[in-house]
Design an enzyme around this catalytic site. Structure first.
Site: not given
Ligand code: 1CP
Length: 350
Positions: A37, A41, A50, A86, A161
């Site tokens: 990540r 943000r 964004r 994602d 999910y």
């Molecule tokens: O730099 C990076 O890593 C960005 C790429 C990335 C990756 C590898 C994003 C962007 N999401 C992911 C994978 C992802 N998405 C995972 C596996 C990694 C991890 O465990 O963190 C998971 C579980 C998700 C599901 C997801 N998507 C969540 C978690 C929710 C929960 O169950 O707690 C969230 C908050 C998202 C949205 C998301 N995805 C990525 C970002 C930057 C965001 C936040 C969106 C925003 O800007 O509000």
């Protein structure tokens, strides 16, 4: 299928980069570092980009996905980019209705809970992955000798999910389905494995030099259940990459008890969360598996001397593995001061 000769791994761009060397078990002069990540943000330039763009739209607009992927590389000088997307994107591209709700995460309008729900899931048309291929190609063209890591969500985390309908604490509903409807579960996980596998192949063919399979929520499983009901499907996801010689990283949160079994699905490198020291992880894996990790994200907000001692401790313990790529034990928290991440990169490289 083999990689084409103009792939960054083969044409001289990334094949000898510190990241790829470390993933292959070698110890480059400087220890490589990137952050899960790292895009997102914590970066003001991300928040700015964004504004007015929904998360999933940003993921599917190649110029935006590419720019967001590049931002942390420019700012922090990390050793790898991770493709901005994602884990739910392949499901969306296969026609599943999903939104990413700010402050919450992925939410599915129609959770998948019955045999009929699973039977209605459609395969992922490779054509639908065109925006992914385009974004990866654009990104790789800018990255030069810095490798791009492609990724996908592992079947269990993705299915969690889908079954829960959104984020959940213990994946209770998903695990209930796993026990009570093993056939429905297996069909669902195979579908998840195939869309994840195709998502990985699209990224690799378009120029990704490594992949990471995230099984973020796997820590809610016992080893026995993992081996019986999950591992075969994770293996199936990675099997889509058979014949492509790219390093494969596997990571899960709370996976200390599962490291050996998770490695067994065909991973080359194990990502380790912050709950288990790298030397213990290495011992559990037999001492011959390259490791990635495992700074505690909680220390990103600690005073500099405390954080620096922690970085040094992680580097020292990483010496017990054949090679080591520094990362966090999970993703960068949104409230992180990005200068702290830049400082960690300098420390690790120094
Ligand atoms: O730099 C990076 O890593 C960005 C790429 C990335 C990756 C590898 C994003 C962007 N999401 C992911 C994978 C992802 N998405 C995972 C596996 C990694 C991890 O465990 O963190 C998971 C579980 C998700 C599901 C997801 N998507 C969540 C978690 C929710 C929960 O169950 O707690 C969230 C908050 C998202 C949205 C998301 N995805 C990525 C970002 C930057 C965001 C936040 C969106 C925003 O800007 O509000």
């Amino acid at each position: 299928m083999p990689l084409t000769s103009d792939h960054p791994l083969l044409d001289g761009r990334t094949g000898t980069s510190p990241l790829v060397r470390a993933y292959r078990g070698d110890r480059p002069e400087t220890t490589p570092v990137w952050f899960m990540r790292q895009a997102g943000r914590s970066l003001p330039e991300y928040r700015e980009l964004r504004v007015g763009n929904e998360m999933l739209d940003a993921c599917l607009t190649p110029s935006l996905a590419s720019e967001i992927t590049l931002q942390p590389v420019r700012r922090h000088h990390v050793d790898a980019a991770i493709f901005f997307s994602d884990i739910v994107i392949p499901a969306k591209l296969a026609g599943v209705e999903v939104a990413i709700v700010p402050g919450k995460g992925p939410v599915f309008a129609n959770p998948i809970r019955t045999a009929a729900d699973v039977a209605a899931l459609r395969p992922l048309d490779p054509e639908a992955l065109a925006p992914i291929r385009e974004a990866v190609a654009m990104t790789v063209a800018e990255l030069g000798s810095t490798p791009l890591i492609g990724f996908a969500g592992a079947p269990f985390t993705l299915a969690s999910y889908l079954v829960e309908g959104g984020p959940s604490k213990d994946q209770l509903r998903a695990r209930t389905l796993m026990y009570t409807e093993p056939q429905v579960w297996a069909t669902l996980l195979n579908w998840c494995a195939d869309i994840a596998g195709e998502f990985l192949v699209a990224q690799v063919e378009a120029g990704a030099s490594a992949v990471q399979l995230f099984d973020s929520w796997v820590g809610s499983l016992s080893e026995q259940q993992y081996v019986r009901r999950v591992a075969p499907h994770s293996k199936r996801a990675l099997s889509h990459l058979r014949g492509y010689d790219v390093p494969k990283v596997h990571f899960g949160v709370g996976s200390g008890e599962l490291l050996r079994a998770m490695h067994g699905i065909g991973a080359d490198v194990m990502g380790v969360d912050w709950r288990i020291p790298l030397d213990t992880a290495s011992e559990r894996l037999g001492g011959d598996v390259p490791l990635q990790g495992n700074l505690d994200p909680a220390l990103l907000g600690a005073p500099a001397h405390v954080l620096e001692a922690h970085v040094q401790d992680v580097l020292d313990r990483g010496l017990s593995a054949p090679s080591h790529v520094v990362n966090l034990g999970h993703g960068v928290p949104p409230e992180t001061d990005p200068d702290v991440l830049t400082r960690i990169v300098e420390l690790v490289h120094g």
